[in-house]
Design an enzyme around this catalytic site. Structure first.
Site, PDB file in Angstrom:
ATOM      1  N   ASN A 155       0.859  -1.186   0.000  1.00  0.00           N
ATOM      2  CA  ASN A 155       0.000   0.000   0.000  1.00  0.00           C
ATOM      3  C   ASN A 155       0.897   1.238   0.000  1.00  0.00           C
ATOM      4  O   ASN A 155       1.462   1.592   1.028  1.00  0.00           O
ATOM      5  CB  ASN A 155      -0.892  -0.041   1.255  1.00  0.00           C
ATOM      6  CG  ASN A 155      -1.745   1.199   1.400  1.00  0.00           C
ATOM      7  OD1 ASN A 155      -1.860   1.999   0.473  1.00  0.00           O
ATOM      8  ND2 ASN A 155      -2.352   1.352   2.580  1.00  0.00           N
ATOM      9  N   TRP A 156       1.006   1.861  -1.152  1.00  0.00           N
ATOM     10  CA  TRP A 156       1.948   2.990  -1.283  1.00  0.00           C
ATOM     11  C   TRP A 156       1.421   4.269  -0.649  1.00  0.00           C
ATOM     12  O   TRP A 156       2.150   5.240  -0.511  1.00  0.00           O
ATOM     13  CB  TRP A 156       2.269   3.241  -2.756  1.00  0.00           C
ATOM     14  CG  TRP A 156       3.008   2.119  -3.425  1.00  0.00           C
ATOM     15  CD1 TRP A 156       3.461   0.966  -2.841  1.00  0.00           C
ATOM     16  CD2 TRP A 156       3.381   2.026  -4.810  1.00  0.00           C
ATOM     17  NE1 TRP A 156       4.091   0.175  -3.774  1.00  0.00           N
ATOM     18  CE2 TRP A 156       4.051   0.800  -4.990  1.00  0.00           C
ATOM     19  CE3 TRP A 156       3.200   2.863  -5.914  1.00  0.00           C
ATOM     20  CZ2 TRP A 156       4.548   0.392  -6.232  1.00  0.00           C
ATOM     21  CZ3 TRP A 156       3.695   2.458  -7.146  1.00  0.00           C
ATOM     22  CH2 TRP A 156       4.366   1.242  -7.304  1.00  0.00           C
ATOM     23  N   LYS A 157       0.139   4.317  -0.327  1.00  0.00           N
ATOM     24  CA  LYS A 157      -0.479   5.528   0.236  1.00  0.00           C
ATOM     25  C   LYS A 157      -0.190   6.722  -0.687  1.00  0.00           C
ATOM     26  O   LYS A 157      -0.146   6.538  -1.904  1.00  0.00           O
ATOM     27  CB  LYS A 157      -0.006   5.740   1.679  1.00  0.00           C
ATOM     28  CG  LYS A 157      -0.193   4.460   2.524  1.00  0.00           C
ATOM     29  CD  LYS A 157       0.001   4.655   3.987  1.00  0.00           C
ATOM     30  CE  LYS A 157      -0.192   3.327   4.711  1.00  0.00           C
ATOM     31  NZ  LYS A 157      -0.100   3.442   6.165  1.00  0.00           N
ATOM     32  N   HIS A 183      -9.488   1.538   4.778  1.00  0.00           N
ATOM     33  CA  HIS A 183      -8.225   1.684   5.510  1.00  0.00           C
ATOM     34  C   HIS A 183      -8.442   2.612   6.705  1.00  0.00           C
ATOM     35  O   HIS A 183      -9.211   3.565   6.625  1.00  0.00           O
ATOM     36  CB  HIS A 183      -7.145   2.243   4.579  1.00  0.00           C
ATOM     37  CG  HIS A 183      -5.785   2.169   5.206  1.00  0.00           C
ATOM     38  ND1 HIS A 183      -5.351   3.086   6.125  1.00  0.00           N
ATOM     39  CD2 HIS A 183      -4.803   1.259   5.069  1.00  0.00           C
ATOM     40  CE1 HIS A 183      -4.136   2.744   6.527  1.00  0.00           C
ATOM     41  NE2 HIS A 183      -3.777   1.636   5.904  1.00  0.00           N
ATOM     42  N   GLU A 233      -6.792   4.951   7.873  1.00  0.00           N
ATOM     43  CA  GLU A 233      -6.530   6.372   7.611  1.00  0.00           C
ATOM     44  C   GLU A 233      -7.750   7.039   6.978  1.00  0.00           C
ATOM     45  O   GLU A 233      -7.886   8.262   7.045  1.00  0.00           O
ATOM     46  CB  GLU A 233      -5.273   6.512   6.728  1.00  0.00           C
ATOM     47  CG  GLU A 233      -4.011   6.253   7.546  1.00  0.00           C
ATOM     48  CD  GLU A 233      -2.856   5.661   6.757  1.00  0.00           C
ATOM     49  OE1 GLU A 233      -2.860   5.724   5.521  1.00  0.00           O
ATOM     50  OE2 GLU A 233      -1.930   5.114   7.405  1.00  0.00           O
ATOM     51  N   GLU A 260      -5.607  -4.733  10.639  1.00  0.00           N
ATOM     52  CA  GLU A 260      -4.543  -3.756  10.868  1.00  0.00           C
ATOM     53  C   GLU A 260      -4.808  -3.018  12.175  1.00  0.00           C
ATOM     54  O   GLU A 260      -5.589  -2.058  12.206  1.00  0.00           O
ATOM     55  CB  GLU A 260      -4.501  -2.739   9.724  1.00  0.00           C
ATOM     56  CG  GLU A 260      -4.272  -3.343   8.363  1.00  0.00           C
ATOM     57  CD  GLU A 260      -3.699  -2.333   7.376  1.00  0.00           C
ATOM     58  OE1 GLU A 260      -2.600  -2.578   6.878  1.00  0.00           O
ATOM     59  OE2 GLU A 260      -4.331  -1.291   7.148  1.00  0.00           O
ATOM     60  N   GLY A 264       2.430   2.280  10.752  1.00  0.00           N
ATOM     61  CA  GLY A 264       3.408   3.350  10.566  1.00  0.00           C
ATOM     62  C   GLY A 264       4.114   3.768  11.842  1.00  0.00           C
ATOM     63  O   GLY A 264       4.773   4.805  11.889  1.00  0.00           O
ATOM     64  N   SER A 273       3.307  -2.139  10.389  1.00  0.00           N
ATOM     65  CA  SER A 273       4.754  -2.250  10.586  1.00  0.00           C
ATOM     66  C   SER A 273       5.313  -3.632  10.255  1.00  0.00           C
ATOM     67  O   SER A 273       6.240  -4.107  10.917  1.00  0.00           O
ATOM     68  CB  SER A 273       5.142  -1.823  12.013  1.00  0.00           C
ATOM     69  OG  SER A 273       4.749  -0.474  12.238  1.00  0.00           O
TER      70      SER A 273
HETATM   71  P1  PGA Z   1       2.768   0.269   7.711  1.00  0.00           P
HETATM   72  O1  PGA Z   1       1.313   0.530   7.059  1.00  0.00           O
HETATM   73  O2  PGA Z   1       3.279  -1.023   7.118  1.00  0.00           O
HETATM   74  O3  PGA Z   1       3.586   1.451   7.301  1.00  0.00           O
HETATM   75  O4  PGA Z   1       2.561   0.172   9.182  1.00  0.00           O
HETATM   76  C1  PGA Z   1       0.413  -0.535   6.861  1.00  0.00           C
HETATM   77  C2  PGA Z   1      -0.876   0.001   6.275  1.00  0.00           C
HETATM   78  O5  PGA Z   1      -1.288   1.103   6.652  1.00  0.00           O
HETATM   79  O6  PGA Z   1      -1.496  -0.663   5.412  1.00  0.00           O
END
Ligand code: PGA
Length: 261
Positions: free
Chosen positions: A12-14, A100, A102, A171, A177, A216
Protein backbone atom coordinates in the site's frame (compact mmCIF):
# COMPACT_ATOMS: atom_id res chain seq x y z
CA UNK A 1 -0.24 -19.52 6.86
CA UNK A 2 -2.23 -22.54 5.83
CA UNK A 3 -1.66 -24.46 2.57
CA UNK A 4 -5.39 -24.22 1.82
CA UNK A 5 -4.98 -20.49 1.13
CA UNK A 6 -2.57 -18.81 -1.31
CA UNK A 7 -0.67 -16.07 0.52
CA UNK A 8 -0.90 -12.47 -0.68
CA UNK A 9 1.69 -9.74 -0.13
CA UNK A 10 0.15 -6.34 -0.84
CA UNK A 11 2.07 -3.05 -0.97
CA UNK A 12 0.00 0.00 0.00
CA UNK A 13 1.95 2.99 -1.28
CA UNK A 14 -0.48 5.53 0.24
CA UNK A 15 0.29 9.08 -1.01
CA UNK A 16 3.83 8.15 -2.06
CA UNK A 17 5.71 6.97 -5.13
CA UNK A 18 3.91 8.97 -7.81
CA UNK A 19 4.99 9.22 -11.44
CA UNK A 20 8.43 7.90 -12.46
CA UNK A 21 9.25 6.76 -8.90
CA UNK A 22 6.13 4.55 -8.87
CA UNK A 23 7.00 3.05 -12.27
CA UNK A 24 10.54 2.23 -11.09
CA UNK A 25 9.21 0.72 -7.86
CA UNK A 26 6.68 -1.39 -9.81
CA UNK A 27 9.50 -2.70 -12.01
CA UNK A 28 11.51 -3.65 -8.90
CA UNK A 29 8.49 -5.44 -7.43
CA UNK A 30 7.92 -7.30 -10.71
CA UNK A 31 11.54 -8.45 -10.64
CA UNK A 32 11.27 -9.67 -7.03
CA UNK A 33 8.00 -11.48 -7.77
CA UNK A 34 9.19 -13.12 -10.99
CA UNK A 35 9.61 -16.59 -9.50
CA UNK A 36 6.44 -16.49 -7.37
CA UNK A 37 4.47 -19.62 -8.18
CA UNK A 38 2.82 -20.26 -4.82
CA UNK A 39 1.93 -16.75 -3.67
CA UNK A 40 0.30 -13.55 -4.96
CA UNK A 41 1.71 -10.03 -4.95
CA UNK A 42 0.07 -6.68 -5.59
CA UNK A 43 0.83 -2.98 -5.34
CA UNK A 44 -1.59 -0.12 -4.62
CA UNK A 45 -0.28 3.10 -6.22
CA UNK A 46 -1.97 6.49 -5.89
CA UNK A 47 -4.73 7.06 -8.50
CA UNK A 48 -2.75 9.15 -11.04
CA UNK A 49 0.02 6.52 -11.23
CA UNK A 50 -2.24 3.51 -11.53
CA UNK A 51 -2.44 3.34 -15.34
CA UNK A 52 1.30 3.95 -15.75
CA UNK A 53 2.10 1.16 -13.27
CA UNK A 54 -0.32 -1.13 -15.13
CA UNK A 55 1.57 -0.34 -18.32
CA UNK A 56 4.97 -1.10 -16.74
CA UNK A 57 3.74 -4.42 -15.32
CA UNK A 58 2.11 -5.42 -18.61
CA UNK A 59 5.32 -4.65 -20.55
CA UNK A 60 7.22 -6.86 -18.14
CA UNK A 61 4.55 -9.59 -18.48
CA UNK A 62 4.34 -9.53 -14.68
CA UNK A 63 1.60 -11.24 -12.67
CA UNK A 64 1.88 -8.61 -9.93
CA UNK A 65 -1.64 -7.27 -9.39
CA UNK A 66 -2.76 -3.68 -8.95
CA UNK A 67 -5.14 -2.27 -6.35
CA UNK A 68 -6.66 1.16 -5.92
CA UNK A 69 -6.40 2.54 -2.36
CA UNK A 70 -10.16 3.20 -2.21
CA UNK A 71 -13.13 3.48 -4.56
CA UNK A 72 -16.30 5.56 -4.46
CA UNK A 73 -19.46 3.63 -3.69
CA UNK A 74 -21.39 5.02 -6.70
CA UNK A 75 -20.87 3.95 -10.32
CA UNK A 76 -20.64 7.52 -11.65
CA UNK A 77 -22.07 10.97 -11.01
CA UNK A 78 -21.47 14.38 -9.53
CA UNK A 79 -18.84 13.43 -6.93
CA UNK A 80 -15.99 15.89 -7.37
CA UNK A 81 -12.60 14.37 -6.65
CA UNK A 82 -13.86 10.81 -6.43
CA UNK A 83 -13.04 7.75 -8.56
CA UNK A 84 -15.34 4.80 -9.26
CA UNK A 85 -14.56 1.09 -9.24
CA UNK A 86 -15.20 0.95 -13.00
CA UNK A 87 -12.59 3.68 -13.56
CA UNK A 88 -9.86 1.93 -11.59
CA UNK A 89 -10.67 -1.33 -13.36
CA UNK A 90 -10.34 0.42 -16.72
CA UNK A 91 -6.99 1.82 -15.58
CA UNK A 92 -5.73 -1.72 -14.93
CA UNK A 93 -6.59 -2.54 -11.30
CA UNK A 94 -8.18 -5.84 -10.33
CA UNK A 95 -8.19 -5.09 -6.59
CA UNK A 96 -9.44 -2.27 -4.36
CA UNK A 97 -8.45 -1.53 -0.77
CA UNK A 98 -11.46 -0.25 1.17
CA UNK A 99 -11.87 1.01 4.72
CA UNK A 100 -8.22 1.68 5.51
CA UNK A 101 -8.00 3.15 9.02
CA UNK A 102 -6.53 6.37 7.61
CA UNK A 103 -9.87 6.79 5.81
CA UNK A 104 -12.12 5.42 8.58
CA UNK A 105 -10.51 7.64 11.21
CA UNK A 106 -9.07 10.49 9.13
CA UNK A 107 -12.04 10.94 6.78
CA UNK A 108 -14.88 9.56 8.88
CA UNK A 109 -15.80 6.57 6.70
CA UNK A 110 -18.42 4.54 8.55
CA UNK A 111 -18.66 0.74 8.66
CA UNK A 112 -21.72 0.91 6.39
CA UNK A 113 -19.97 3.15 3.87
CA UNK A 114 -17.00 0.77 3.77
CA UNK A 115 -19.44 -2.08 3.04
CA UNK A 116 -20.94 -0.07 0.17
CA UNK A 117 -17.46 0.49 -1.26
CA UNK A 118 -16.63 -3.21 -0.96
CA UNK A 119 -19.88 -4.02 -2.79
CA UNK A 120 -19.13 -1.47 -5.53
CA UNK A 121 -15.72 -3.11 -6.01
CA UNK A 122 -17.18 -6.63 -6.19
CA UNK A 123 -19.96 -5.53 -8.57
CA UNK A 124 -17.31 -4.16 -10.90
CA UNK A 125 -15.26 -7.36 -10.80
CA UNK A 126 -12.60 -6.03 -8.41
CA UNK A 127 -11.51 -8.01 -5.35
CA UNK A 128 -11.86 -5.82 -2.26
CA UNK A 129 -9.29 -5.81 0.54
CA UNK A 130 -11.45 -4.79 3.49
CA UNK A 131 -9.41 -3.24 6.32
CA UNK A 132 -10.47 -3.61 9.94
CA UNK A 133 -8.70 -3.06 13.25
CA UNK A 134 -8.86 -1.47 16.67
CA UNK A 135 -7.27 1.66 18.12
CA UNK A 136 -5.02 1.41 21.17
CA UNK A 137 -7.74 2.95 23.37
CA UNK A 138 -10.22 0.31 22.18
CA UNK A 139 -7.74 -2.51 22.79
CA UNK A 140 -6.88 -1.18 26.26
CA UNK A 141 -10.59 -0.95 27.08
CA UNK A 142 -11.03 -4.64 26.22
CA UNK A 143 -13.11 -3.81 23.14
CA UNK A 144 -11.01 -5.58 20.49
CA UNK A 145 -13.59 -8.24 19.65
CA UNK A 146 -16.57 -5.87 19.78
CA UNK A 147 -14.81 -3.47 17.38
CA UNK A 148 -13.96 -6.27 14.94
CA UNK A 149 -17.54 -7.56 15.03
CA UNK A 150 -18.94 -4.06 14.38
CA UNK A 151 -16.61 -3.66 11.39
CA UNK A 152 -17.26 -7.16 10.04
CA UNK A 153 -21.05 -7.34 10.40
CA UNK A 154 -21.88 -4.98 7.49
CA UNK A 155 -19.56 -6.91 5.10
CA UNK A 156 -20.45 -10.42 6.23
CA UNK A 157 -22.91 -11.14 3.38
CA UNK A 158 -20.37 -9.91 0.83
CA UNK A 159 -17.66 -12.14 2.30
CA UNK A 160 -19.98 -15.13 2.32
CA UNK A 161 -21.02 -14.60 -1.30
CA UNK A 162 -17.64 -13.59 -2.74
CA UNK A 163 -16.19 -17.11 -2.83
CA UNK A 164 -12.86 -16.04 -1.43
CA UNK A 165 -12.54 -12.98 -3.68
CA UNK A 166 -12.94 -10.58 -0.77
CA UNK A 167 -9.86 -10.34 1.45
CA UNK A 168 -9.74 -9.01 5.02
CA UNK A 169 -6.78 -7.01 6.30
CA UNK A 170 -6.50 -6.92 10.08
CA UNK A 171 -4.54 -3.76 10.87
CA UNK A 172 -4.32 -2.69 14.52
CA UNK A 173 -4.37 1.10 14.18
CA UNK A 174 -1.67 1.50 16.83
CA UNK A 175 0.75 -0.58 14.75
CA UNK A 176 0.33 1.31 11.45
CA UNK A 177 3.41 3.35 10.57
CA UNK A 178 4.55 3.37 14.19
CA UNK A 179 7.14 0.60 14.12
CA UNK A 180 5.09 -1.11 16.87
CA UNK A 181 4.21 -4.47 15.42
CA UNK A 182 1.65 -6.76 17.06
CA UNK A 183 3.29 -9.88 18.46
CA UNK A 184 2.67 -12.92 16.26
CA UNK A 185 0.54 -14.36 19.09
CA UNK A 186 -1.64 -11.22 19.43
CA UNK A 187 -2.04 -10.98 15.67
CA UNK A 188 -2.91 -14.68 15.44
CA UNK A 189 -5.51 -14.33 18.20
CA UNK A 190 -7.22 -11.49 16.31
CA UNK A 191 -7.03 -13.37 13.00
CA UNK A 192 -8.46 -16.53 14.56
CA UNK A 193 -11.29 -14.46 16.01
CA UNK A 194 -12.05 -12.96 12.58
CA UNK A 195 -12.03 -16.40 10.96
CA UNK A 196 -14.33 -17.78 13.66
CA UNK A 197 -16.72 -14.87 13.09
CA UNK A 198 -16.78 -15.58 9.33
CA UNK A 199 -17.25 -19.31 10.06
CA UNK A 200 -20.38 -18.53 12.06
CA UNK A 201 -21.89 -17.22 8.80
CA UNK A 202 -20.21 -19.70 6.46
CA UNK A 203 -17.55 -22.33 7.25
CA UNK A 204 -16.71 -22.50 3.50
CA UNK A 205 -16.06 -18.76 3.33
CA UNK A 206 -13.97 -18.92 6.51
CA UNK A 207 -11.73 -21.59 5.00
CA UNK A 208 -11.32 -19.65 1.73
CA UNK A 209 -10.97 -16.05 2.90
CA UNK A 210 -7.48 -14.66 3.15
CA UNK A 211 -6.83 -12.54 6.22
CA UNK A 212 -3.78 -10.28 5.86
CA UNK A 213 -1.90 -8.66 8.73
CA UNK A 214 -0.99 -4.97 8.43
CA UNK A 215 0.98 -2.69 10.75
CA UNK A 216 4.75 -2.25 10.59
CA UNK A 217 5.36 -5.56 8.79
CA UNK A 218 9.05 -5.67 7.88
CA UNK A 219 11.69 -8.19 6.74
CA UNK A 220 12.73 -8.82 10.36
CA UNK A 221 9.25 -9.70 11.65
CA UNK A 222 7.56 -11.19 8.58
CA UNK A 223 8.46 -14.83 9.24
CA UNK A 224 7.07 -14.90 12.77
CA UNK A 225 3.82 -13.38 11.56
CA UNK A 226 3.40 -15.59 8.49
CA UNK A 227 4.15 -18.71 10.55
CA UNK A 228 0.79 -18.20 12.27
CA UNK A 229 -2.01 -20.47 11.06
CA UNK A 230 -4.52 -17.71 10.29
CA UNK A 231 -2.20 -15.03 8.82
CA UNK A 232 -2.36 -15.32 5.03
CA UNK A 233 -0.06 -12.49 4.03
CA UNK A 234 0.47 -8.80 4.61
CA UNK A 235 -0.81 -5.33 3.76
CA UNK A 236 2.41 -3.36 3.91
CA UNK A 237 2.86 0.41 3.96
CA UNK A 238 6.32 1.77 4.79
CA UNK A 239 8.32 -1.33 3.85
CA UNK A 240 6.57 -1.56 0.46
CA UNK A 241 8.11 1.74 -0.65
CA UNK A 242 11.57 0.23 -0.80
CA UNK A 243 11.99 -2.36 -3.55
CA UNK A 244 14.60 -4.32 -1.61
CA UNK A 245 12.51 -4.51 1.61
CA UNK A 246 9.30 -5.41 -0.18
CA UNK A 247 11.26 -7.94 -2.24
CA UNK A 248 12.31 -9.66 1.01
CA UNK A 249 8.68 -9.82 2.17
CA UNK A 250 7.63 -11.28 -1.18
CA UNK A 251 10.36 -13.92 -1.01
CA UNK A 252 9.55 -14.81 2.61
CA UNK A 253 5.89 -15.37 1.73
CA UNK A 254 6.73 -17.40 -1.39
CA UNK A 255 9.32 -19.53 0.46
CA UNK A 256 6.92 -20.35 3.27
CA UNK A 257 4.10 -21.22 0.84
CA UNK A 258 6.42 -23.57 -1.08
CA UNK A 259 7.54 -25.27 2.10
CA UNK A 260 3.94 -25.91 3.14
CA UNK A 261 2.78 -27.12 -0.28
P1 PGA B 1 2.77 0.27 7.71
O1 PGA B 1 1.31 0.53 7.06
O2 PGA B 1 3.28 -1.02 7.12
O3 PGA B 1 3.59 1.45 7.30
O4 PGA B 1 2.56 0.17 9.18
C1 PGA B 1 0.41 -0.53 6.86
C2 PGA B 1 -0.88 0.00 6.27
O5 PGA B 1 -1.29 1.10 6.65
O6 PGA B 1 -1.50 -0.66 5.41
Amino acid sequence: MNPKRRPLMAGNWKMNAGGREGCDLAAAVAKAAKECTHSDVLVAPPFPTLAAVAHVLAELKSRVGIASQTVHEARSGAFTGEVSAAMVREAGATWAIVGHSERRHGLGESHELVAQKAKAALDEGLSPIICIGETLAERDAGQLEAVLVAQLDPVMDLIRESNGRAVIAYEPVWAIGTGKVATPEDAQAAHAFVRKKIASASPEAAALTRILYGGSMKPDNVEGLLAQEDIDGGLVGGASLDGASFGKLILASEAMARKLS
